[in-house]
Design an enzyme around this catalytic site. Sequence first.
Site, PDB file in Angstrom:
ATOM      1  CG  ASP A  15     -55.362 -22.523 -38.982  1.00 45.46           C
ATOM      2  OD1 ASP A  15     -54.317 -23.160 -38.735  1.00 45.46           O
ATOM      3  OD2 ASP A  15     -56.178 -22.864 -39.851  1.00 45.46           O
ATOM      4  CB  ILE A  16     -50.394 -22.964 -35.990  1.00 42.87           C
ATOM      5  CG1 ILE A  16     -48.919 -22.612 -35.804  1.00 42.87           C
ATOM      6  CG2 ILE A  16     -50.586 -24.378 -36.501  1.00 42.87           C
ATOM      7  CD1 ILE A  16     -48.237 -23.389 -34.703  1.00 42.87           C
ATOM      8  CG  ASP A  39     -49.538 -34.431 -37.323  1.00 44.03           C
ATOM      9  OD1 ASP A  39     -48.838 -33.904 -38.206  1.00 44.03           O
ATOM     10  OD2 ASP A  39     -49.397 -35.611 -36.954  1.00 44.03           O
ATOM     11  CB  THR A 129     -53.254 -28.861 -24.565  1.00 42.49           C
ATOM     12  OG1 THR A 129     -53.323 -28.137 -25.799  1.00 42.49           O
ATOM     13  CG2 THR A 129     -52.045 -28.410 -23.759  1.00 42.49           C
ATOM     14  CE1 TYR A 132     -50.923 -38.524 -29.040  1.00 38.55           C
ATOM     15  CE2 TYR A 132     -48.860 -37.342 -28.758  1.00 38.55           C
ATOM     16  CZ  TYR A 132     -49.606 -38.309 -29.408  1.00 38.55           C
ATOM     17  OH  TYR A 132     -49.035 -39.060 -30.410  1.00 38.55           O
TER      18      TYR A 132
HETATM   19  N1  AR6 Z   1     -53.811 -24.047 -35.057  1.00 33.56           N
HETATM   20  C1  AR6 Z   1     -53.479 -23.880 -33.749  1.00 33.56           C
HETATM   21  N2  AR6 Z   1     -53.836 -24.733 -32.778  1.00 33.56           N
HETATM   22  C2  AR6 Z   1     -54.538 -25.823 -33.133  1.00 33.56           C
HETATM   23  C3  AR6 Z   1     -54.920 -26.090 -34.476  1.00 33.56           C
HETATM   24  C4  AR6 Z   1     -54.521 -25.143 -35.458  1.00 33.56           C
HETATM   25  N3  AR6 Z   1     -54.820 -25.300 -36.754  1.00 33.56           N
HETATM   26  N4  AR6 Z   1     -55.617 -27.262 -34.496  1.00 33.56           N
HETATM   27  C5  AR6 Z   1     -55.673 -27.705 -33.230  1.00 33.56           C
HETATM   28  N5  AR6 Z   1     -55.034 -26.836 -32.390  1.00 33.56           N
HETATM   29  P1  AR6 Z   1     -53.584 -31.735 -30.947  1.00 33.56           P
HETATM   30  P2  AR6 Z   1     -51.668 -33.232 -29.257  1.00 33.56           P
HETATM   31  C6  AR6 Z   1     -54.818 -26.928 -30.938  1.00 33.56           C
HETATM   32  O1  AR6 Z   1     -54.637 -32.735 -30.647  1.00 33.56           O
HETATM   33  O2  AR6 Z   1     -52.554 -33.115 -28.066  1.00 33.56           O
HETATM   34  C7  AR6 Z   1     -52.599 -35.749 -33.734  1.00 33.56           C
HETATM   35  O3  AR6 Z   1     -53.454 -36.748 -34.256  1.00 33.56           O
HETATM   36  C8  AR6 Z   1     -55.766 -27.787 -30.150  1.00 33.56           C
HETATM   37  O4  AR6 Z   1     -56.907 -27.035 -29.784  1.00 33.56           O
HETATM   38  O5  AR6 Z   1     -53.440 -31.251 -32.325  1.00 33.56           O
HETATM   39  O6  AR6 Z   1     -50.201 -32.963 -29.086  1.00 33.56           O
HETATM   40  C9  AR6 Z   1     -51.126 -36.134 -33.868  1.00 33.56           C
HETATM   41  O7  AR6 Z   1     -50.880 -36.883 -35.041  1.00 33.56           O
HETATM   42  C10 AR6 Z   1     -54.915 -28.149 -28.923  1.00 33.56           C
HETATM   43  O8  AR6 Z   1     -54.992 -27.105 -27.953  1.00 33.56           O
HETATM   44  O9  AR6 Z   1     -52.114 -32.290 -30.486  1.00 33.56           O
HETATM   45  C11 AR6 Z   1     -50.891 -36.929 -32.628  1.00 33.56           C
HETATM   46  O10 AR6 Z   1     -51.295 -38.279 -32.804  1.00 33.56           O
HETATM   47  C12 AR6 Z   1     -53.496 -28.169 -29.470  1.00 33.56           C
HETATM   48  O11 AR6 Z   1     -53.564 -27.573 -30.763  1.00 33.56           O
HETATM   49  C13 AR6 Z   1     -51.769 -36.276 -31.605  1.00 33.56           C
HETATM   50  O12 AR6 Z   1     -52.822 -35.641 -32.334  1.00 33.56           O
HETATM   51  C14 AR6 Z   1     -52.889 -29.544 -29.585  1.00 33.56           C
HETATM   52  O13 AR6 Z   1     -53.880 -30.500 -29.967  1.00 33.56           O
HETATM   53  C15 AR6 Z   1     -51.034 -35.195 -30.830  1.00 33.56           C
HETATM   54  O14 AR6 Z   1     -51.871 -34.704 -29.816  1.00 33.56           O
END
Ligand code: AR6
Length: 181
Positions: A15-16, A39, A129, A132
């Site tokens: 978890d980042i 986020d 990923t 989005y």
């Molecule tokens: N630690 C590491 N990776 C994570 C975590 C975590 N705690 N949580 C999720 N991931 P996303 P996007 C992974 O949807 O596609 C938000 O609402 C997840 O499995 O977080 O860039 C923003 O406000 C995936 O592989 O980001 C924007 O509106 C990756 O992080 C929108 O989502 C990215 O998933 C951005 O969408």
Amino acid sequence: MKSFVGGRVTITLSDITREAVDAAVNAANGSLMGGGGVDGAIHRAGGPGILAACKQIRATRYPDGLPTGEAVITTAGRMPARYVIHTVGPVYRGGNSGEAGKLANCYRNAISIAAERKLATLAFPAISTGVYGYPSVEAAAVSSQAIERALDAHPSIREVRLVFFRESDAETFLRHQVFTR
Ligand code: AR6
């Protein structure tokens, strides 16, 4: 776990919000006001100091929001990281709308801000990923190429830690990355 670029890129299942790095990168949206996914997790873990810093950035440098591919840096609040670098990935619209260039810009600009601030260790989620919709296979190639180039340009960056939430995402990345070393 595997590493690349002479050990400067590492792959982690985690978890980042728990990574003790100089800067954790946030996959934000242009509003910088928080959201779901990584986020939401970062704002929850870091507390209100992050949102306050984002509001300040919106009020001064980016009144219309942070453009896709750009990056800004704030406090990490109560997270173990020192800073958060917020970047906005592209929404995937089939792949012919400049998505790859924008995704590469996210990695390049985040690494470049870190280097400007003399930060040495960074943690990245797999930007775009999740919500989005960027296919993980394509994102692996784009992000690995962008990271290697940015590390070549910024020798002061010691570690880029790629943080995957799920084992299958890490495996997909490892199969499709294009690091040359
Ligand atoms: N630690 C590491 N990776 C994570 C975590 C975590 N705690 N949580 C999720 N991931 P996303 P996007 C992974 O949807 O596609 C938000 O609402 C997840 O499995 O977080 O860039 C923003 O406000 C995936 O592989 O980001 C924007 O509106 C990756 O992080 C929108 O989502 C990215 O998933 C951005 O969408």
